[in-house]
Each structure stands twice: as C-alpha cells, then as structure tokens.
Design a protein around this motif. Structure first.
Motif, PDB file in Angstrom:
ATOM      1  N   THR A 120     -12.504  11.842 -15.168  1.00  0.00           N
ATOM      2  CA  THR A 120     -11.074  10.609 -15.609  1.00  0.00           C
ATOM      3  C   THR A 120     -11.336   9.241 -14.709  1.00  0.00           C
ATOM      4  OG1 THR A 120      -8.861   9.668 -16.142  1.00  0.00           O
ATOM      5  CG2 THR A 120      -9.105  11.207 -14.190  1.00  0.00           C
ATOM      6  N   ARG A 121     -10.629   8.183 -15.662  1.00  0.00           N
ATOM      7  CA  ARG A 121     -11.083   7.062 -14.895  1.00  0.00           C
ATOM      8  C   ARG A 121     -10.142   6.701 -13.572  1.00  0.00           C
ATOM      9  NH1 ARG A 121      -8.764   2.291 -19.072  1.00  0.00           N
ATOM     10  NH2 ARG A 121      -7.469   3.245 -19.620  1.00  0.00           N
ATOM     11  N   ALA A 122     -10.297   5.365 -12.920  1.00  0.00           N
ATOM     12  CA  ALA A 122      -9.435   5.231 -12.626  1.00  0.00           C
ATOM     13  C   ALA A 122      -8.642   3.822 -13.030  1.00  0.00           C
ATOM     14  CB  ALA A 122      -9.316   4.832 -10.882  1.00  0.00           C
ATOM     15  N   VAL A 123      -7.868   3.450 -12.614  1.00  0.00           N
ATOM     16  CA  VAL A 123      -7.249   2.142 -13.189  1.00  0.00           C
ATOM     17  C   VAL A 123      -5.845   1.659 -11.750  1.00  0.00           C
ATOM     18  CG1 VAL A 123      -5.900   0.310 -14.378  1.00  0.00           C
ATOM     19  CG2 VAL A 123      -6.948   2.489 -15.724  1.00  0.00           C
ATOM     20  N   VAL A 124      -6.930   0.607 -11.658  1.00  0.00           N
ATOM     21  CA  VAL A 124      -5.894  -0.361 -10.119  1.00  0.00           C
ATOM     22  C   VAL A 124      -5.109  -1.163 -10.477  1.00  0.00           C
ATOM     23  CG1 VAL A 124      -7.082   1.188  -8.832  1.00  0.00           C
ATOM     24  CG2 VAL A 124      -8.222  -1.552  -9.052  1.00  0.00           C
ATOM     25  N   ALA A 125      -4.498  -1.948  -9.900  1.00  0.00           N
ATOM     26  CA  ALA A 125      -4.208  -3.396  -9.492  1.00  0.00           C
ATOM     27  C   ALA A 125      -4.340  -4.012  -7.649  1.00  0.00           C
ATOM     28  CB  ALA A 125      -2.737  -3.198  -9.878  1.00  0.00           C
ATOM     29  N   HIS A 126      -4.237  -5.129  -7.847  1.00  0.00           N
ATOM     30  CA  HIS A 126      -3.715  -5.928  -6.486  1.00  0.00           C
ATOM     31  C   HIS A 126      -2.881  -5.390  -5.818  1.00  0.00           C
ATOM     32  CE1 HIS A 126      -4.326  -8.332  -2.696  1.00  0.00           C
ATOM     33  NE2 HIS A 126      -3.660  -8.913  -3.184  1.00  0.00           N
ATOM     34  N   ASP A 127      -3.056  -5.102  -4.067  1.00  0.00           N
ATOM     35  CA  ASP A 127      -0.887  -4.841  -3.645  1.00  0.00           C
ATOM     36  C   ASP A 127      -1.034  -5.254  -2.655  1.00  0.00           C
ATOM     37  OD1 ASP A 127       1.067  -4.323  -3.214  1.00  0.00           O
ATOM     38  OD2 ASP A 127       0.250  -1.846  -2.950  1.00  0.00           O
ATOM     39  N   SER A 128      -0.425  -6.531  -1.744  1.00  0.00           N
ATOM     40  CA  SER A 128      -0.744  -7.047  -0.764  1.00  0.00           C
ATOM     41  C   SER A 128      -0.085  -6.803  -0.011  1.00  0.00           C
ATOM     42  CB  SER A 128      -0.276  -8.475  -1.439  1.00  0.00           C
ATOM     43  OG  SER A 128       1.572  -8.194  -1.680  1.00  0.00           O
ATOM     44  N   SER A 129       1.216  -5.080  -0.385  1.00  0.00           N
ATOM     45  CA  SER A 129       1.676  -5.016   0.959  1.00  0.00           C
ATOM     46  C   SER A 129       0.238  -3.306   1.534  1.00  0.00           C
ATOM     47  CB  SER A 129       3.129  -4.077   0.100  1.00  0.00           C
ATOM     48  OG  SER A 129       2.759  -3.107  -0.702  1.00  0.00           O
ATOM     49  N   ASP A 130      -0.422  -3.260   0.862  1.00  0.00           N
ATOM     50  CA  ASP A 130      -1.452  -2.161   1.240  1.00  0.00           C
ATOM     51  C   ASP A 130      -2.471  -2.725   2.574  1.00  0.00           C
ATOM     52  OD1 ASP A 130      -3.773  -0.684   2.665  1.00  0.00           O
ATOM     53  OD2 ASP A 130      -4.278  -0.281  -0.026  1.00  0.00           O
ATOM     54  N   ARG A 131      -2.171  -2.778   3.727  1.00  0.00           N
ATOM     55  CA  ARG A 131      -2.530  -3.873   4.307  1.00  0.00           C
ATOM     56  C   ARG A 131      -4.722  -3.770   4.357  1.00  0.00           C
ATOM     57  NH1 ARG A 131      -3.017  -2.029   9.901  1.00  0.00           N
ATOM     58  NH2 ARG A 131      -1.309  -0.243  10.114  1.00  0.00           N
ATOM     59  N   TYR A 132      -4.775  -2.140   4.343  1.00  0.00           N
ATOM     60  CA  TYR A 132      -5.772  -1.178   4.804  1.00  0.00           C
ATOM     61  C   TYR A 132      -6.610  -2.047   3.201  1.00  0.00           C
ATOM     62  CZ  TYR A 132      -4.045   1.041   7.318  1.00  0.00           C
ATOM     63  OH  TYR A 132      -2.815   1.586   9.119  1.00  0.00           O
ATOM     64  N   MET A 133      -6.604  -1.248   1.975  1.00  0.00           N
ATOM     65  CA  MET A 133      -7.914  -1.777   1.036  1.00  0.00           C
ATOM     66  C   MET A 133      -7.455  -2.984  -0.120  1.00  0.00           C
ATOM     67  SD  MET A 133     -10.442   0.244   1.000  1.00  0.00           S
ATOM     68  CE  MET A 133     -10.532   1.397   2.641  1.00  0.00           C
ATOM     69  N   GLY A 134      -5.985  -3.250  -0.171  1.00  0.00           N
ATOM     70  CA  GLY A 134      -5.109  -4.238  -1.326  1.00  0.00           C
ATOM     71  C   GLY A 134      -5.051  -3.311  -1.588  1.00  0.00           C
ATOM     72  N   VAL A 135      -4.676  -2.141  -2.262  1.00  0.00           N
ATOM     73  CA  VAL A 135      -5.200  -1.705  -3.900  1.00  0.00           C
ATOM     74  C   VAL A 135      -3.775  -1.044  -4.344  1.00  0.00           C
ATOM     75  CG1 VAL A 135      -6.132  -0.106  -5.286  1.00  0.00           C
ATOM     76  CG2 VAL A 135      -7.120  -2.235  -4.043  1.00  0.00           C
ATOM     77  N   LYS A 136      -3.070  -0.138  -4.878  1.00  0.00           N
ATOM     78  CA  LYS A 136      -2.951   0.470  -5.693  1.00  0.00           C
ATOM     79  C   LYS A 136      -2.756   1.126  -7.166  1.00  0.00           C
ATOM     80  CE  LYS A 136       0.950  -2.693  -8.490  1.00  0.00           C
ATOM     81  NZ  LYS A 136       1.887  -3.262  -8.605  1.00  0.00           N
ATOM     82  N   GLN A 137      -2.630   2.032  -7.490  1.00  0.00           N
ATOM     83  CA  GLN A 137      -3.226   2.946  -8.518  1.00  0.00           C
ATOM     84  C   GLN A 137      -2.327   2.525  -9.929  1.00  0.00           C
ATOM     85  OE1 GLN A 137      -5.879   6.337  -8.174  1.00  0.00           O
ATOM     86  NE2 GLN A 137      -5.888   6.873  -6.347  1.00  0.00           N
ATOM     87  N   VAL A 138      -3.515   2.229 -10.817  1.00  0.00           N
ATOM     88  CA  VAL A 138      -1.870   2.666 -12.272  1.00  0.00           C
ATOM     89  C   VAL A 138      -2.249   3.745 -13.295  1.00  0.00           C
ATOM     90  CG1 VAL A 138      -1.008   0.582 -13.653  1.00  0.00           C
ATOM     91  CG2 VAL A 138      -1.851  -0.048 -11.328  1.00  0.00           C
ATOM     92  N   ARG A 139      -0.963   3.965 -13.644  1.00  0.00           N
ATOM     93  CA  ARG A 139      -0.868   4.749 -14.660  1.00  0.00           C
ATOM     94  C   ARG A 139      -1.698   4.567 -15.113  1.00  0.00           C
ATOM     95  NH1 ARG A 139       0.797  10.160 -15.108  1.00  0.00           N
ATOM     96  NH2 ARG A 139       0.609  11.007 -17.581  1.00  0.00           N
ATOM     97  N   PRO A 140      -3.014   5.166 -16.583  1.00  0.00           N
ATOM     98  CA  PRO A 140      -3.630   4.556 -17.432  1.00  0.00           C
ATOM     99  C   PRO A 140      -2.889   4.334 -18.173  1.00  0.00           C
ATOM    100  CG  PRO A 140      -5.151   5.790 -16.723  1.00  0.00           C
ATOM    101  CD  PRO A 140      -3.760   6.299 -15.476  1.00  0.00           C
TER     102      PRO A 140
END
Length: 452
Positions: free
Chosen positions: A296-316
């Motif tokens: 499948t694909r991945a859908v992501v958004a910026h996440d300032s609380s993630d100090r590593y990648m700054g990413v959170k996955q979002v349900r498509p």
C-alpha cells in the motif's frame, strides 16, 4: 479494454518465508530462533498461535512445489532458516539443515522453477539475540560467515540471491515498536540494529560474490511505499520527504552509494548513528537488482513532538481496505517502481512481494471463490505493466504468497495465500485467485487494463 502483455522470460513466481511455512521447528538439529521464542511467549501472538507446524512445508515441500509447477509458475522466492543451518548462529554447521534446502532447491529445478533464495527472513538464532541481537555489531561478521557457508553449499544450484527481506521491518518493529520478535522497545537499539544490518548486507553480498560458485545476481527485498503528505503544506511535504528517505532509502542508498540519506529532523545522520572508520566501505556493495515489497502507500504529516524524524503516520482516506486494514491503492506500485527507476537508473527491478489478506474459505462446493483477491491482483499487476510502459526495467513479479501461512503477530488470522491451507489437516485447495494467477503465468497477458 486492451490487455497488457508481459515479455517472454518475465518471471511469475510466489514468495514465502521459512518460519511462516516450514514447521519442523525443532527437528533434525535446528536451533531455536527469535520467532520460536517470541511465539511461545504468552500474549505475543493472536490466539497463542505458533509456527511450530505452520504449513508443514518441511515435510510437504515436494507436493507444494509440484502444485506450483501445475499452476505454471516459473520462479519461487524461499528463505533459509539461519538456525536450521547454523544452530548457534556461528561455528558448527548442521548438515541436515543444508541437506533439506538442497532437496527443496533440487525439487524446484526438476520442476523448471527458478529458486530465488533469501538468506534472512527474520528468524535470527536465539543464541545471537542473547548476545545482544542486531544492535551488536558482531552480528555483521557472523552473517557474512553464514552467507559464505550457504553460497558455497548451494551456489551450484542457486543463482539468484537476496541478502535480507525487509530490513526496515525487522529492525524497527523488532527493536523499537516491539510487535515483532524479539519484542524490544528501544529506539537507540533499533537504530544501532539498522547500522549492523547495513554492515551485514554489504559484507554478505561480497561473500556471496566471492564464493566458489559465481552468482548471476544478488540483491535485497526492501519494504517500500510511496509517501504522500497529508496536506499540501510545506511542513507535511518535507515530513513526507524525510519519511521516504528513512523508510525507502535507509538500506538502499547505503548499499548502492555508501552513504546514509539525511532523514533526521535535527542534526545529521552522524549525530544519531555511530559510524566507525571504514564502515561505509564495508556497507557499499552495489546490487545487481532491487527487490520491491509493496502492499500500500504511506500518508504522513509533520509532528513536532517526534524529535527524531518529525513525522506521524496518518490513516489514508481510501474506502477500500484489505482484511488487514491496509488501504487498497494500486497506483502505489507503479509510483514506487518509477521512483526506484529514477533514483537508481540502469538497475533491474523485481516486485519481490505484493498481495493481500482476505479470509475467504471453502464454500459448499468446496471451492474458494476469492474474487476480492483477484480484483486486487489484477489492478496491482496492471500497474507493473504501466510502469514498464513508462520505461521501468521490471523483470518479474513474486506474489505473496502461495499457501496461507503463519502471519507473524497475527498468527493464522490473516490469509494471503492463493492456495487455501487447512492448518489442522494440511489440506490444500487452490483458490480462484490461484487459477487466475496460473492463467496469467502461462499466457503473460493480463486480461484487461483496468482504470481505477
């Protein structure tokens, strides 16, 4: 609608993994693996399922390979169980383990099925986990030695090799998220594990190439998904690019170019990964082909609380999902193939896994009419054809999977096979999707070109 014709010599195969199908978990000198330990730990696997017997391929391999041949398949991906061959992960070799894989490969060759062999599909010897697991750099050398042993033993029969299956999955899900064996929860150890695996990948590929039997091609099967931003904002778009670099390129830029992609939100890779002098020279071993495993694909958004990648996955937002809950998004496959074609020009591509989980069982007539799987496969394989028309050098497609099997933490609850397996009786029934795939494998022509 016009059919899509695939070229003569295109490989139509299936993919499988040792722990998911073999059973025989403690027979003939096999050592314990991390999945043996993990599945026997209460609460780790749905319904307490284990791979102790699974599809009993260890005893039924000849019949299953015969069925593959009856369906017209010309290739099959299998993996080797490291603890079946080297019970302690290093040192002594279990001859009965090597002999089993010789018999399997010989049966394939006798049936005109090309064996494509993966050295490692997640069943690490438990003794090596006890010594620190993949975060322990010593495992790179042990894996290189294991690769040399099997290449010398099987290389007269096996010409196509893969070092790893989905290194991102077994490092991150195993050492950070803890939902796969060995079930650890330490992001620092997970990143250490990715570096050890990158070292092991480069060293093993060189060991195979330097073995007494010259291989035709060596690669790796990578878990991949095109990454889409949730919105068109600059923050989401840059988050998507970081995730693409980490998920799709972390083990690929390294082996191809000898460098890590910059994926961290803050700081360079060297700030997060311990890279010693000479490491990148050991890691670099440009592949002969790139294997794409895609569902499948991945859908992501910026996440300032993630100090590593700054990413959170979002349900498509797609309405159609498989029984695993994964969005059915066929164009993900052509998009990813074309990404790889652009980023690594001139390297042949194989779709080394693609498939779907649907639980259709035998009806009153004894047949398994799994039309949802047929629809899924038709649409995704059409995308392979579209990518090839756009210039991608794709040379084969390996469907996941042949028989329903042990699906890791899901146990036997998710069924991906084109052959139904009754896990109590071990009876096999070819599903409608299996008959459909057989017609495609024999003709090389997809019956229509769907526009979704």
């Amino acid at each position: 609608m016009a059919p899509i014709s695939f070229p003569k010599g295109f490989l139509w195969g299936i993919a499988s993994a040792s722990y998911q199908i073999e059973g025989g978990w403690n027979e003939d000198g096999k050592g314990e693996s991390v999945w043996d330990r993990f599945s026997h730990t209460p609460g780790k696997i749905k319904r307490g399922d284990t791979g102790d017997v699974a599809c009993d391929f260890y005893h039924r391999y000849a019949d299953d390979i015969g069925l593959m041949a009856e369906l017209g398949l010309n290739a099959a991906r299998i993996s080797l169980s490291w603890p079946r061959i080297m019970p302690a992960g290093k040192g002594a070799v279990n001859q009965k383990g090597l002999d089993f894989y010789r018999r399997v490969v010989d049966e394939m060759l006798a049936r005109n099925i090309q064996p494509w062999v993966t050295l490692y599909h997640w069943d690490l010897p438990q003794t090596l986990e006890d010594a620190g697991g993949w975060p322990n750099r010593d495992l790179a050398e042990y894996f290189r030695d294991y690769a040399g042993v099997v290449a010398d033993a099987l290389g007269d029969r096996v010409k196509h090799w893969m070092a790893f299956n989905e290194p991102w999955i077994f490092t991150i899900l195993g050492y950070h998220l803890g939902i796969h064996a060995p079930g650890r929860h330490d992001i620092g150890d997970a990143i250490k594990a990715t570096h050890t695996v990158n070292l092991a990948q480069g060293m093993a590929i060189k060991a195979i190439r330097e073995s007494k039997n010259r291989p035709e091609a060596v690669g790796t099967a990578f878990s991949m998904s095109p990454v889409h931003p949730e919105t068109g904002s600059l923050e989401d778009r840059t988050a998507a690019e970081r995730w693409h670099r980490f998920y799709n390129k972390w083990f690929l830029d390294t082996v191809m170019h000898g460098k890590y992609p910059e994926a961290y939100l803050n700081g360079s890779v060297e700030d997060h990964v311990e890279i010693r002098a000479g490491d990148m020279d050991l890691i670099k071993a440009p592949l002969d082909f790139i294997g794409i495993n895609l569902y499948t694909r991945a859908v992501v958004a910026h996440d300032s609380s993630d100090r590593y990648m700054g990413v959170k996955q979002v349900r498509p937002g797609g309405e159609e999902v498989t029984e695993f809950g994964w969005e059915v998004y066929p164009q993900a496959l052509s998009e990813m193939i074309l990404h790889v074609t652009k980023d690594y020009p001139g390297i042949p591509i194989y779709v080394t896994e693609n498939g779907c989980s649907y639980g259709d069982g035998p009806g009153a007539d004894g047949k398994v009419n799994d039309q949802r799987r047929v629809s899924f496969l038709r649409r995704f394989i059409a995308e392979v054809g579209h990518a090839m028309k756009a210039g991608a050098d794709v040379r084969g497609y390996f469907l996941w999977t042949f028989t329903d099997n042990f699906e890791w933490a899901e146990g036997f609850q998710q069924r991906f096979g084109i052959v139904h397996c009754d896990f109590k009786t071990q009876r096999r029934i070819v599903k409608e999707s299996g008959h459909w795939y057989a017609r495609l494998a024999r003709s090389g022509a997809l019956d229509f070109d769907p526009v979704i």
